[in-house]
Design an enzyme around this catalytic site. Structure first.
Site, short mmCIF file in Angstrom:
data_model
loop_
_atom_site.label_atom_id
_atom_site.label_comp_id
_atom_site.label_asym_id
_atom_site.label_seq_id
_atom_site.Cartn_x
_atom_site.Cartn_y
_atom_site.Cartn_z
N ASP A 7 21.60 -27.98 -10.38
CA ASP A 7 21.70 -27.11 -9.21
C ASP A 7 23.02 -26.37 -9.37
O ASP A 7 24.07 -26.89 -9.03
CB ASP A 7 21.68 -27.95 -7.92
CG ASP A 7 21.73 -27.09 -6.67
OD1 ASP A 7 21.28 -25.93 -6.72
OD2 ASP A 7 22.23 -27.58 -5.64
N GLU A 70 18.00 -24.28 -11.55
CA GLU A 70 17.45 -23.48 -10.47
C GLU A 70 17.65 -22.00 -10.76
O GLU A 70 18.72 -21.57 -11.17
CB GLU A 70 18.11 -23.82 -9.13
CG GLU A 70 17.48 -23.08 -7.97
CD GLU A 70 17.96 -23.53 -6.61
OE1 GLU A 70 17.63 -22.83 -5.64
OE2 GLU A 70 18.66 -24.56 -6.50
N ASP A 143 23.66 -31.44 -3.25
CA ASP A 143 23.54 -30.79 -4.56
C ASP A 143 22.90 -31.75 -5.57
O ASP A 143 22.12 -31.33 -6.43
CB ASP A 143 24.91 -30.35 -5.08
CG ASP A 143 25.70 -29.57 -4.06
OD1 ASP A 143 25.61 -28.34 -4.05
OD2 ASP A 143 26.41 -30.22 -3.25
#
Length: 169
Positions: A7, A70, A143
């Site tokens: 992330d 991501e 996260d």
């Protein structure tokens, strides 16, 4: 199979390693999760260098079969998109250097895979990560939970692809 989710972020970069047997049922094992942090008061080049160093060490320690990052997508604030894209680029490049396949998913794709609803909120994603990895509590910080969800999304897609291949005459 071991998949590490990233992330991306320059201040806080979440990571999560998930393992799964692609032939087995929808079970996952969260092997590692956390965040790599940089000091927001440091110059950007120092922060990027620190993130680079930490990701090199992380990939060496975890030895993933795939890296899932991501996909950077911002509609509102380009100012926050730039550092996220920089962190994303480092993770993608380092995986490429190590010969690790990289896959990217949008947050909506991850939410859909993990919760069944593409507009799920963070708490729903975190709860499903905990449930599907059979964790006693929701992974923290958020996260880290997001990174685990990224890895789970890819493993789910691989399982589906394997099932489709088997079912095809």
């Amino acid at each position: 199979m071991f998949v590490v989710g990233i992330d991306p972020g320059l201040t806080r970069c979440g990571f999560g390693l998930v393992s799964a047997d692609l032939a087995a049922a929808e079970t996952f094992e969260a092997r590692a999760a956390g965040v790599l942090e940089t000091n927001p008061s440091d110059p950007v080049e120092i922060r990027l260098a620190a993130l680079h160093r930490d990701l090199v060490e992380l990939f060496a320690d975890l030895s993933p079969d795939a890296v899932v990052v991501e996909k950077v997508f911002f509609q509102r604030n380009a100012k926050t998109a730039i550092p996220v894209a920089q962190a994303s680029g480092i993770a993608i490049a380092l995986a490429g250097i190590r010969g690790i396949p990289v896959v990217q998913y949008t947050s909506q794709e991850v939410k859909l895979a993990v919760t069944g609803f593409g507009n799920a909120d963070k708490s729903q994603v975190q709860a499903m990560v905990a449930q599907r990895c059979r964790l006693l509590e929701v992974p923290k910080p958020p996260d880290a939970a997001d990174a685990l969800a990224l890895a789970m999304c890819h493993l789910m897609n691989l399982r589906t692809a394997a099932r489709m291949k088997v079912a095809t005459p």
